[in-house]
Scaffold this motif. Structure first.
Motif, PDB file in Angstrom:
ATOM      1  N   ASN A 221       0.850  -1.194   0.000  1.00 25.09           N
ATOM      2  CA  ASN A 221       0.000   0.000   0.000  1.00 25.09           C
ATOM      3  C   ASN A 221       0.886   1.244   0.000  1.00 25.09           C
ATOM      4  N   LYS A 222       0.799   2.053  -1.053  1.00 27.56           N
ATOM      5  CA  LYS A 222       1.600   3.266  -1.176  1.00 27.56           C
ATOM      6  C   LYS A 222       0.768   4.530  -0.970  1.00 27.56           C
ATOM      7  N   THR A 223      -0.431   4.368  -0.428  1.00 27.93           N
ATOM      8  CA  THR A 223      -1.329   5.502  -0.190  1.00 27.93           C
ATOM      9  C   THR A 223      -0.746   6.421   0.883  1.00 27.93           C
ATOM     10  N   THR A 224      -0.941   7.711   0.680  1.00 26.52           N
ATOM     11  CA  THR A 224      -0.490   8.690   1.671  1.00 26.52           C
ATOM     12  C   THR A 224      -1.696   9.430   2.262  1.00 26.52           C
ATOM     13  N   SER A 241      -9.882  -7.578   3.291  1.00 25.70           N
ATOM     14  CA  SER A 241      -8.937  -7.140   4.317  1.00 25.70           C
ATOM     15  C   SER A 241      -9.099  -5.647   4.565  1.00 25.70           C
ATOM     16  N   THR A 242      -8.763  -5.242   5.787  1.00 33.13           N
ATOM     17  CA  THR A 242      -8.741  -3.817   6.130  1.00 33.13           C
ATOM     18  C   THR A 242      -7.378  -3.412   6.691  1.00 33.13           C
ATOM     19  N   VAL A 243      -6.377  -4.288   6.570  1.00 36.28           N
ATOM     20  CA  VAL A 243      -5.037  -3.931   7.026  1.00 36.28           C
ATOM     21  C   VAL A 243      -4.329  -3.144   5.937  1.00 36.28           C
ATOM     22  N   GLN A 244      -3.233  -2.522   6.299  1.00 41.90           N
ATOM     23  CA  GLN A 244      -2.551  -1.643   5.343  1.00 41.90           C
ATOM     24  C   GLN A 244      -1.865  -2.416   4.226  1.00 41.90           C
ATOM     25  N   HIS A 245      -1.185  -3.513   4.561  1.00 44.62           N
ATOM     26  CA  HIS A 245      -0.424  -4.277   3.572  1.00 44.62           C
ATOM     27  C   HIS A 245      -0.827  -5.759   3.644  1.00 44.62           C
ATOM     28  N   PRO A 246      -1.959  -6.119   3.063  1.00 34.65           N
ATOM     29  CA  PRO A 246      -2.413  -7.513   3.175  1.00 34.65           C
ATOM     30  C   PRO A 246      -1.741  -8.432   2.148  1.00 34.65           C
ATOM     31  N   THR A 247      -1.974  -9.720   2.332  1.00 37.61           N
ATOM     32  CA  THR A 247      -1.559 -10.749   1.379  1.00 37.61           C
ATOM     33  C   THR A 247      -2.812 -11.461   0.892  1.00 37.61           C
ATOM     34  N   ILE A 248      -2.845 -11.727  -0.417  1.00 35.43           N
ATOM     35  CA  ILE A 248      -4.025 -12.371  -0.997  1.00 35.43           C
ATOM     36  C   ILE A 248      -3.586 -13.483  -1.937  1.00 35.43           C
ATOM     37  N   VAL A 249      -4.352 -14.559  -1.960  1.00 40.51           N
ATOM     38  CA  VAL A 249      -4.103 -15.671  -2.877  1.00 40.51           C
ATOM     39  C   VAL A 249      -5.182 -15.652  -3.954  1.00 40.51           C
TER      40      VAL A 249
END
Length: 450
Positions: A221-224, A241-249
């Motif tokens: 996530n590169k959002t500022t 997901s609601t986390v900043q840097h999630p992992t998805i398959v």
């Protein structure tokens, strides 16, 4: 006798005339003075200097209404001090020995003490746009002038204005106060951060670089300037997901849409990106892989891991899980008259140190001695991991026999401890002294979960 009477009469008349003249020559008084406000500062405390310009007086009675010292009898009194605002008079009563008196009064105004200051209350975060409520802390003011650099409005004359800054950066806020005679200013700076910018990217581990299902994306996530995030895939109504840097398959073949909704207290922004997922061929292919001979293990490396997608040298081997190593290559010298592929749990039988947590891999170095199962042309034609299913890889002393460089494009077969079958095609024996190596292409089935 008559003469004497006339003389006496003349004398009396003259004396009367003299007394009349003496009375008429009494000295007149002209009461006068001027005041000077020190530094022309009419805000308390006010200091007043007096210059006495009176003529013909012998005594002076000063009255300073409201001053710290209310009276004086000095001809030129010391500085008079006023500590409270108001309208005051300075009165002089001048007199002389003849009892003649004269008065003069001067009136002036003392202003309240002036102080210039302010603060503000910010609405929400400091990202653009920023809205603030100014709070005046000044004293003794009758007129205000606010100036807002890059603000809306740019100026104001009310006591507690509201202003909005839409641009990022540092902006000056200046307040000038007046009381009709004096003017003071103060300047402060507000910093406004850039408005929210939404962006994201992803990385994949080596094993997923072919983007064949299933693919694990490590979202970056590169959002500022955001405070919350919602991630969606393939137009789902529910965030995964609601986390900043999630992992998805991702398992859906074709274009997959990933959507990020970023929010802060000012706004909400959406960004969508697509990634194409291919059908899984269950095959990993590695081209132009250099495997060093025994003396090149410290530099080029002689061990190979398909799960890491790299050759591993002597320095790196202790830093990885030994179970990830598929096989080792042992080349005796740059003459290439003795070469063999080894199972990771048997490398210590040659010149290598034992590998921690090593697995056992079945190896067939010399197919020609046990019956060829995979020719060079068949190796080149493999484009799916299922093509290896027909092979039966059985270890034997004959099959493990070392080989030399006389056979071009030799194919070596292997099967890892987790049942993955693969092959190495030796395309060249490169003589470079102690740094000699074989050039290979490697094909192997993927791990079960890939």
């Amino acid at each position: 006798m008559k003469t004497i009477l006339n003389y006496i009469l003349s004398l009396l008349i003259g004396l009367s005339f003299f007394q009349s003249c003496a009375s008429e020559e009494s000295i007149a008084i002209e009461a006068d003075f001027e005041i000077t406000i020190q530094n022309n500062d009419y805000s308390v405390p006010v200091k007043v200097d007096i210059k006495n310009k009176t003529i013909g007086a012998d005594t002076f009675n000063w009255t300073f209404d409201g001053a710290t010292e209310p009276t004086s009898t000095q001809k030129n009194p010391k500085t008079v001090v006023y500590t409270e605002p108001g309208t005051y008079t300075i009165k002089l009563e001048a007199s002389n020995k003849d009892g003649i008196k004269e008065e003069k009064t001067v009136e002036f105004k003392v202003d309240a003490a002036m102080k210039v200051d302010f603060e503000w209350i910010q609405e929400g975060s400091d990202t653009a746009p920023v809205k603030i409520q100014l709070k005046n802390l000044s004293k003794g003011v009758t007129k205000y002038l606010w100036e807002f650099e890059n603000g809306t409005p740019s100026t104001s004359s009310i006591e507690n204005p509201i202003v909005v800054f839409n641009q990022a950066g540092q902006h000056k806020i200046k307040l000038t106060i007046q009381n009709g005679r004096e003017e003071y200013s103060v300047e402060k700076t507000i910093e406004v951060k850039n408005a929210m910018n939404v962006d994201f990217d992803w990385t994949v581990d080596f094993i997923d670089q072919d983007y064949e299902t299933p693919v694990t994306l490590n979202l970056s996530n590169k959002t500022t300037q955001a405070i919350s995030y919602e991630w969606y895939v393939n137009n789902s109504a529910t965030p995964f997901s609601t986390v900043q840097h999630p992992t998805i398959v991702l398992t859906t073949i074709g274009l997959n849409t990933i959507k990020l909704v970023a929010k802060n207290d000012k706004e909400s922004k959406v960004l969508e990106k697509q990634v194409e997922i291919k059908a899984n061929k269950n095959l990993l292919t590695f081209e132009h892989i250099k495997l060093g001979i025994n003396t090149a293990h410290s530099s080029l490396g002689s061990f190979f891991s398909s799960q890491l997608g790299q050759v591993i040298n002597k320095e790196k081997v202790n830093g990885i899980d030994g179970a990830l190593i598929d096989f080792a290559y042992f080349g005796l010298s740059s003459a290439f008259d003795y070469n063999e592929f080894l199972s990771p749990d048997q490398v210590q039988t040659k010149s290598f140190n034992a590998i921690k947590n090593a697995i056992h891999t079945k190896i067939i170095n010399s197919q020609e001695l046990v019956g060829t199962q995979l020719s060079v042309s068949q190796f080149d034609a493999i484009d799916n991991g299922s093509d290896f299913n027909r092979l039966t890889i059985t270890e034997s002393s004959r099959g493990k026999t070392a080989f030399d460089d006389k056979v071009s494009n030799r194919v070596v077969l292997f099967e890892t401890a987790d049942g993955r079958k693969g092959a190495v095609k030796i395309e060249g024996f490169i003589n470079n002294g102690k740094e000699s190596y074989i050039m290979t292409t490697i094909k192997v089935q993927k791990p079960k979960n890939k």
